[in-house]
Design a protein around this motif. Sequence first.
Motif, PDB file in Angstrom:
ATOM      1  N   GLU A 258       7.760   2.654  12.865  1.00  0.00           N
ATOM      2  CA  GLU A 258       9.247   3.475  12.197  1.00  0.00           C
ATOM      3  C   GLU A 258       8.698   2.866  10.723  1.00  0.00           C
ATOM      4  N   PRO A 259       8.338   1.564  10.756  1.00  0.00           N
ATOM      5  CA  PRO A 259       7.889   1.874   8.906  1.00  0.00           C
ATOM      6  C   PRO A 259       6.412   2.768   8.873  1.00  0.00           C
ATOM      7  N   ALA A 260       5.623   2.648   9.807  1.00  0.00           N
ATOM      8  CA  ALA A 260       4.737   4.865   9.428  1.00  0.00           C
ATOM      9  C   ALA A 260       5.363   5.859   9.483  1.00  0.00           C
ATOM     10  N   ARG A 261       6.853   5.578   9.688  1.00  0.00           N
ATOM     11  CA  ARG A 261       7.162   6.992   9.119  1.00  0.00           C
ATOM     12  C   ARG A 261       7.188   7.025   8.083  1.00  0.00           C
ATOM     13  N   ALA A 262       7.790   5.607   7.439  1.00  0.00           N
ATOM     14  CA  ALA A 262       8.366   5.356   5.593  1.00  0.00           C
ATOM     15  C   ALA A 262       7.560   5.426   5.076  1.00  0.00           C
ATOM     16  N   LEU A 263       6.081   4.858   5.479  1.00  0.00           N
ATOM     17  CA  LEU A 263       5.182   5.105   4.755  1.00  0.00           C
ATOM     18  C   LEU A 263       4.858   6.419   4.419  1.00  0.00           C
ATOM     19  N   VAL A 264       4.800   7.739   5.491  1.00  0.00           N
ATOM     20  CA  VAL A 264       3.823   8.979   5.176  1.00  0.00           C
ATOM     21  C   VAL A 264       4.820   9.899   4.576  1.00  0.00           C
ATOM     22  N   TRP A 265       6.927   9.474   5.126  1.00  0.00           N
ATOM     23  CA  TRP A 265       7.852   9.796   3.741  1.00  0.00           C
ATOM     24  C   TRP A 265       7.843   9.325   2.256  1.00  0.00           C
ATOM     25  N   HIS A 266       7.246   8.092   2.485  1.00  0.00           N
ATOM     26  CA  HIS A 266       7.302   7.595   0.983  1.00  0.00           C
ATOM     27  C   HIS A 266       5.380   8.514   0.137  1.00  0.00           C
ATOM     28  N   ALA A 267       4.464   8.146   0.737  1.00  0.00           N
ATOM     29  CA  ALA A 267       3.956   8.944   0.365  1.00  0.00           C
ATOM     30  C   ALA A 267       3.868  10.522  -0.684  1.00  0.00           C
ATOM     31  N   ALA A 268       4.124  11.006   0.423  1.00  0.00           N
ATOM     32  CA  ALA A 268       4.822  13.155   0.172  1.00  0.00           C
ATOM     33  C   ALA A 268       5.773  12.655  -0.872  1.00  0.00           C
ATOM     34  N   TYR A 269       7.058  11.718  -1.065  1.00  0.00           N
ATOM     35  CA  TYR A 269       7.306  11.730  -1.988  1.00  0.00           C
ATOM     36  C   TYR A 269       6.720  11.653  -3.430  1.00  0.00           C
ATOM     37  N   ALA A 270       6.475  10.720  -3.497  1.00  0.00           N
ATOM     38  CA  ALA A 270       5.153  10.435  -4.319  1.00  0.00           C
ATOM     39  C   ALA A 270       4.283  11.326  -4.684  1.00  0.00           C
ATOM     40  N   MET A 271       3.737  11.790  -3.950  1.00  0.00           N
ATOM     41  CA  MET A 271       2.742  13.337  -4.435  1.00  0.00           C
ATOM     42  C   MET A 271       3.418  14.259  -4.950  1.00  0.00           C
ATOM     43  N   ASP A 272       5.090  14.455  -4.508  1.00  0.00           N
ATOM     44  CA  ASP A 272       5.367  15.502  -5.241  1.00  0.00           C
ATOM     45  C   ASP A 272       6.223  15.042  -6.525  1.00  0.00           C
ATOM     46  N   THR A 273       6.709  13.356  -7.019  1.00  0.00           N
ATOM     47  CA  THR A 273       7.011  13.497  -8.142  1.00  0.00           C
ATOM     48  C   THR A 273       5.976  12.808  -8.934  1.00  0.00           C
ATOM     49  N   LYS A 274       4.531  12.946  -8.273  1.00  0.00           N
ATOM     50  CA  LYS A 274       3.575  12.855  -9.369  1.00  0.00           C
ATOM     51  C   LYS A 274       3.354  11.645 -10.135  1.00  0.00           C
ATOM     52  N   ASP A 275       3.722   9.941  -8.879  1.00  0.00           N
ATOM     53  CA  ASP A 275       3.221   8.431  -9.057  1.00  0.00           C
ATOM     54  C   ASP A 275       1.682   8.330  -9.320  1.00  0.00           C
ATOM     55  N   PRO A 276       1.822   7.786  -9.762  1.00  0.00           N
ATOM     56  CA  PRO A 276       0.978   6.769 -10.424  1.00  0.00           C
ATOM     57  C   PRO A 276      -0.233   6.452  -9.525  1.00  0.00           C
ATOM     58  N   GLU A 277       0.036   6.108  -8.162  1.00  0.00           N
ATOM     59  CA  GLU A 277      -0.072   5.767  -6.904  1.00  0.00           C
ATOM     60  C   GLU A 277       0.125   6.373  -6.109  1.00  0.00           C
ATOM     61  N   ALA A 278       0.276   7.652  -6.191  1.00  0.00           N
ATOM     62  CA  ALA A 278       0.237   8.709  -4.963  1.00  0.00           C
ATOM     63  C   ALA A 278      -1.111   8.442  -4.290  1.00  0.00           C
ATOM     64  N   LEU A 279      -2.322   9.215  -5.052  1.00  0.00           N
ATOM     65  CA  LEU A 279      -3.242   9.232  -3.918  1.00  0.00           C
ATOM     66  C   LEU A 279      -4.032   7.610  -3.598  1.00  0.00           C
ATOM     67  N   VAL A 280      -3.757   6.839  -3.836  1.00  0.00           N
ATOM     68  CA  VAL A 280      -3.581   5.268  -3.285  1.00  0.00           C
ATOM     69  C   VAL A 280      -2.872   5.677  -2.144  1.00  0.00           C
ATOM     70  N   MET A 281      -1.559   5.974  -1.843  1.00  0.00           N
ATOM     71  CA  MET A 281      -0.536   5.973  -0.704  1.00  0.00           C
ATOM     72  C   MET A 281      -0.419   6.666   0.365  1.00  0.00           C
ATOM     73  N   ALA A 282      -1.379   8.299  -0.030  1.00  0.00           N
ATOM     74  CA  ALA A 282      -1.792   9.465   0.500  1.00  0.00           C
ATOM     75  C   ALA A 282      -2.597   8.622   1.026  1.00  0.00           C
ATOM     76  N   ASN A 283      -3.816   8.731   0.322  1.00  0.00           N
ATOM     77  CA  ASN A 283      -4.993   7.676   1.306  1.00  0.00           C
ATOM     78  C   ASN A 283      -4.664   6.248   2.522  1.00  0.00           C
ATOM     79  N   LEU A 284      -3.712   6.045   1.864  1.00  0.00           N
ATOM     80  CA  LEU A 284      -3.209   4.547   2.708  1.00  0.00           C
ATOM     81  C   LEU A 284      -2.252   5.415   3.795  1.00  0.00           C
ATOM     82  N   ALA A 285      -1.162   6.002   4.130  1.00  0.00           N
ATOM     83  CA  ALA A 285      -0.996   6.365   4.725  1.00  0.00           C
ATOM     84  C   ALA A 285      -2.192   7.022   6.080  1.00  0.00           C
ATOM     85  N   LYS A 286      -2.914   7.563   5.716  1.00  0.00           N
ATOM     86  CA  LYS A 286      -3.458   8.684   6.925  1.00  0.00           C
ATOM     87  C   LYS A 286      -4.856   7.226   7.950  1.00  0.00           C
ATOM     88  N   ALA A 287      -5.086   5.915   6.597  1.00  0.00           N
ATOM     89  CA  ALA A 287      -5.875   5.292   7.318  1.00  0.00           C
ATOM     90  C   ALA A 287      -5.047   4.469   8.561  1.00  0.00           C
TER      91      ALA A 287
END
Length: 348
Positions: A258-287
């Motif tokens: 369940e927390p993993a689902r929140a991580l994926v959705w948050h990372a995707a939202y960060a990518m869509d909103t061009k958050d400065p941490e977006a690339l970090v979040m996307a990579n951490l979600a994959k790992a």
Amino acid sequence: MEFALSEDQRMLQDSISGFLKDNASLDTIRKIADGDAEAKAGLDAGLAEMGIMGLHVPEMMGGSGLGLLEACLVQEALGYTVAPSGFLAATVAADLLPNYQEDYPRGIADGEMVFGLALTELSSRRDGAGVTVDNGRLTGTSLLADVPDGATHVLLADTSGSFHVADSWSAEPMRTIDRTRTFQQLTFDGTMAETSTQPDASALAAARLLIAADTLGAAQAMLDKAVEYAKERKQFGRVIGSFQAVKHLCAEMAAKLEPARALVWHAAYAMDTKDPEALVMANLAKAHLAEVGTFVAKTATEVHGGMGFTDLLGLHYWFKRIGVNRQLFGSPEQVRQTAAELQGFVAA
């Protein structure tokens, strides 16, 4: 503030999930894994009719103009049924190419262009593999390329991290433990690139994020199957779900997922909103999903006991999907290395 999916996003997810429930049954997946081209073509045609290939293409270029969060919802549904699709490759191409050439996104949206994806060498490269470019001409090989049937173009990365679009290549099938998808070894011999870009870390991050969503869906399916099996399987005159040890296994899977689902959705939202941490979040979600998915795959199989290893239940399709996803576009260790570099945690 409500941190949840919108009504439109839930409708999109329900629509895709409903279609796949009817058209990507275990029997259909078995046929595809056995090489039944007709079953694969029927599923591809149905997904194309739903218009998901143009989901991430900007509206001005003929697509739906939806974000990576919506794309992750679709990929999660595909992972839940272990359905093969060119959706991931189309989405990564639609994410990168509008900045360079509008013809490709338009072609993806109207179905005239089908993209493959060859990014393996960005995260790991075997001796002798890798593509180089000289005066716009591509030479070399790319391994484990995700190239759908009928692909007209391939988006590939060279050894410097730049991206190129090619419309011709030589291909050889590469078999993995995951029979639901077909990977290829692509060879280029002086092929002229149609379009070339500068190095862009966001393309690989988007691919990794979509793989994380695919693993999320597959892991959720394995958890659901384990829970249903625990409710039905009887031992010593009781359903095994009544045993405390089995309850703990299922609860631990749910607690990790369940927390993993929140991580994926948050990372995707960060990518869509061009958050400065977006690339970090996307990579951490994959790992993180690679490791959570591996845990769920093993634990769900354990709940099923000996039946989990048989083809009767088909659990191995999900198990192997998660296993290949773990390594695709970078192992957890490699992906965390990328995240550390993005944050400046790696000494020069």
